[in-house]
Design an enzyme around this catalytic site. Structure first.
Site, PDB file in Angstrom:
ATOM      1  N   LYS A   1       7.428  -6.822  16.734  1.00 37.56           N
ATOM      2  CA  LYS A   1       8.504  -6.693  15.744  1.00 37.56           C
ATOM      3  C   LYS A   1       8.023  -5.825  14.572  1.00 37.56           C
ATOM      4  O   LYS A   1       7.248  -6.249  13.723  1.00 37.56           O
ATOM      5  CB  LYS A   1       8.900  -8.078  15.213  1.00 37.56           C
ATOM      6  CG  LYS A   1      10.036  -8.023  14.212  1.00 37.56           C
ATOM      7  CD  LYS A   1       9.603  -8.643  12.897  1.00 37.56           C
ATOM      8  CE  LYS A   1      10.561  -8.423  11.759  1.00 37.56           C
ATOM      9  NZ  LYS A   1      10.720  -7.059  11.303  1.00 37.56           N
TER      10      LYS A   1
ATOM     11  N   GLU B   1      -3.117 -10.328   7.468  1.00 35.81           N
ATOM     12  CA  GLU B   1      -3.671  -9.315   6.558  1.00 35.81           C
ATOM     13  C   GLU B   1      -2.671  -9.152   5.439  1.00 35.81           C
ATOM     14  O   GLU B   1      -1.559  -8.667   5.661  1.00 35.81           O
ATOM     15  CB  GLU B   1      -3.881  -7.981   7.299  1.00 35.81           C
ATOM     16  CG  GLU B   1      -5.084  -7.977   8.209  1.00 35.81           C
ATOM     17  CD  GLU B   1      -6.391  -8.273   7.487  1.00 35.81           C
ATOM     18  OE1 GLU B   1      -6.477  -8.095   6.256  1.00 35.81           O
ATOM     19  OE2 GLU B   1      -7.332  -8.734   8.167  1.00 35.81           O
TER      20      GLU B   1
ATOM     21  N   CYS C   1      -2.523  -1.663   1.087  1.00 36.94           N
ATOM     22  CA  CYS C   1      -3.105  -2.910   0.581  1.00 36.94           C
ATOM     23  C   CYS C   1      -4.551  -2.686   0.179  1.00 36.94           C
ATOM     24  O   CYS C   1      -5.141  -3.490  -0.532  1.00 36.94           O
ATOM     25  CB  CYS C   1      -2.983  -4.023   1.610  1.00 36.94           C
ATOM     26  SG  CYS C   1      -3.738  -3.616   3.161  1.00 36.94           S
TER      27      CYS C   1
ATOM     28  N   GLU D   1      -0.241  -7.909  -6.981  1.00 36.88           N
ATOM     29  CA  GLU D   1      -0.162  -6.644  -6.242  1.00 36.88           C
ATOM     30  C   GLU D   1       1.175  -5.959  -6.549  1.00 36.88           C
ATOM     31  O   GLU D   1       2.233  -6.551  -6.350  1.00 36.88           O
ATOM     32  CB  GLU D   1      -0.286  -6.896  -4.739  1.00 36.88           C
ATOM     33  CG  GLU D   1      -0.336  -5.600  -3.955  1.00 36.88           C
ATOM     34  CD  GLU D   1      -0.588  -5.817  -2.471  1.00 36.88           C
ATOM     35  OE1 GLU D   1       0.141  -6.612  -1.858  1.00 36.88           O
ATOM     36  OE2 GLU D   1      -1.522  -5.185  -1.928  1.00 36.88           O
TER      37      GLU D   1
HETATM   38  C1  UN1 Z   1      -6.296   2.069   5.152  1.00 36.26           C
HETATM   39  O1  UN1 Z   1      -6.553   1.939   3.953  1.00 36.26           O
HETATM   40  O2  UN1 Z   1      -6.631   3.080   5.779  1.00 36.26           O
HETATM   41  O3  UN1 Z   1      -1.431  -2.453   4.846  1.00 36.26           O
HETATM   42  C2  UN1 Z   1      -5.608   1.045   5.925  1.00 36.26           C
HETATM   43  C3  UN1 Z   1      -2.438  -1.863   4.480  1.00 36.26           C
HETATM   44  C4  UN1 Z   1      -3.716  -2.134   5.204  1.00 36.26           C
HETATM   45  C5  UN1 Z   1      -4.218  -0.959   5.934  1.00 36.26           C
HETATM   46  C6  UN1 Z   1      -4.973  -0.013   5.087  1.00 36.26           C
HETATM   47  N1  UN1 Z   1      -3.525  -3.244   6.111  1.00 36.26           N
HETATM   48  O4  UN1 Z   1      -2.374  -1.056   3.566  1.00 36.26           O
END
Ligand code: UN1
Length: 477
Positions: free
Chosen positions: A171, A246, A280, A379
């Protein structure tokens, strides 16, 4: 065709559609994509469950070949796929093509991993007994991905899931169905058997929820916001499912007194503002030593004034639009909050009116901030960074670690002593020295500590921790 999900090997028309438009130009319609209902999700899960026994017994080479073919096609079509990505998400065309190539490479890496799965054989502590450790696929995996990496994040979840013999219900984020549809089409043509890989585009509250609630889904891998991730985590826990989350970051980048300022400014500009700060792993807290604070800020402002913000498809653009109107509203609300908290904008922070109707925002740099302000604790997920001035390196480390998150951290320094000290004391899952906090390799583990991540690491060979179940076998021959 776009208004179809792949369920049980068939492209199934949906009852509803979502319009996928470009954040660079809202009149640019990428397509109308399927929006699945709960029945579609049930059908996809059932297809995945039925396909699992045969798929889990295919040879590693069979699975490897499919992933390798998919990876090759993604790389061969990088310009075309990158364009769809740039149109639907808003990162610049070079960034989007780079992400597409990375996705292709991820498929090829996990094509190799399918062949490298290993077990162990030991003697028992009891005489006459042998012990074997074997890794087996988990079963049906639910994969729920965010909008900010529309092809790389799906790739780094889907490829290891399939490599290790699981079946998948995928999804993607509602905002970016275009790349998800393309990956699915490529996998289907690469020879993936019916039901092994299923695409259900649609709303999180419908599709995501049905995946989490289904008893036939063994494990869920999710990347996205803390709030949604925690809900998914609890939902999985209640049903005894394995889960990998994550989530957010509030990543610090320390600029030490002895930093090479050219390096520091490049690293900060890249980490804070590239991909419109929507990573992130972005550097949102620039923790700067007092002795170089003023010159660093001055050089940041000069570099930021040279950044070209515009339509992601135009040549020479450094920063594309914010991905959606709601994300832009969130960024602006935080910029407002920062001012109210007493921070000062050294640069940017205003929405921009350009030739096309899009969600453009001038990258923002706050100064005179402290680490207790909400802009430094929550964030924002946009092109907004803060400078936090510190007396010395010791205070810098304390500030860097004083956060609920722990995804990535960085330091710019020319000292081996500080490098070696910081890599030990940083409470982040990934530590970067003189390289941006964002932008990671696919052959090494990705993940954080504290509120940033939950469960096993992603990517590299460590991905097998989540996508396989470990079994211990005792044999008296
Ligand atoms: C990166 O910095 O190359 O959602 C990957 C995000 C992370 C992936 C970052 N899970 O920004």
């Amino acid at each position: 065709m776009l208004n179809r999900n792949l369920i049980g090997g068939e492209w199934i028309a949906a009852h509803a559609a979502t319009v996928n438009s470009s954040p660079s130009d809202t009149s640019d319609i990428v397509g109308e994509y399927a929006s699945a209902d709960t029945q579609d999700v049930e059908n996809a899960i059932e297809a995945a469950a039925n396909a699992f026994p045969a798929w889990s017994r295919t040879t590693p080479e069979f699975r490897s070949d499919i992933l390798d073919r998919a990876g090759n096609e993604i790389i061969a079509r990088q310009d075309e796929i990158g364009r769809v990505l740039a149109r639907e998400e808003g990162k610049t065309l070079p960034e989007a093509i780079g992400e597409t190539v990375r996705a292709g490479r991820i498929f090829k890496y996990f094509a190799g991993e399918a062949l490298r799965l290993e077990g162990e054989r030991l003697d028992s502590v009891r005489s006459g007994i042998e012990v074997e450790l074997i890794r087996e696929p988990e079963g049906v995996i639910g994969i729920i991905t965010p909008w900010n990496f529309p092809i790389a994040i799906p790739a780094w979840k889907i490829a290891p899931a399939l490599a290790h013999g699981n079946t998948v219900v995928f999804k993607p984020a509602e905002l970016v169905p275009g790349c998800a549809w393309i990956i699915t089409d490529i996998l289907a043509r690469a020879g993936i058997p019916a039901g092994v890989f299923n695409l259900v585009m649609g709303k999180g509250s419908v599709v995501g929820d049905a995946i989490v609630k289904s008893n036939r889904v063994r494990a869920v891998s999710f990347t996205g916001s803390v709030a949604t991730g925690r809900r998914i985590g609890i939902g999985c826990m209640e049903r005894g499912k394995k889960v990998q989350l994550e989530l957010g970051g509030k990543n610090p980048l320390i600029i030490a007194a002895d930093a090479d300022l050219d390096v520091a400014v490049n690293v900060a500009i890249n980490g804070s503002y590239f991909s419109t700060g929507q990573r992130c792993t972005a550097s949102s807290r620039l923790v700067v030593d007092d002795s170089i604070h003023d010159v660093f800020v001055e050089r940041m402002v000069a570099a930021m004034s040279r950044l070209k913000v515009d339509n992601a498809l135009k040549a020479g653009v450094d920063v594309g639009p914010v991905a959606s109107s709601s994300q832009l509203a969130q960024d602006l609300a935080y910029i407002d909050l920062g001012r109210k908290e007493g921070a000062k904008l050294a640069f940017g922070g205003e929405p921009l009116q350009l030739d096309t109707e899009g969600y453009f925002l001038q990258p923002a740099l706050f100064i005179e901030t402290d680490n207790t302000m909400r802009i430094n604790r929550e964030e924002i997920f946009g092109p907004v960074a803060s400078v936090i001035r510190v007396r010395d390196y010791e205070e810098a480390v304390a500030v860097a670690n004083d956060t609920e998150f722990g995804l990535a951290s960085g330091i710019c320094t020319t000292s081996l002593k500080l490098t070696s000290d910081f890599k030990r004391r940083s409470q982040a899952g990934m530590v970067m020295v003189n390289v941006p906090t964002a932008g990671v390799d696919y052959h090494v583990p990705f993940g954080g500590r504290k509120a940033s991540s939950y469960g096993a690491r992603e990517q590299g060979k460590h991905a097998r921790e989540f996508y396989t179940a470990l079994k211990t076998v005792y044999i008296r021959p």
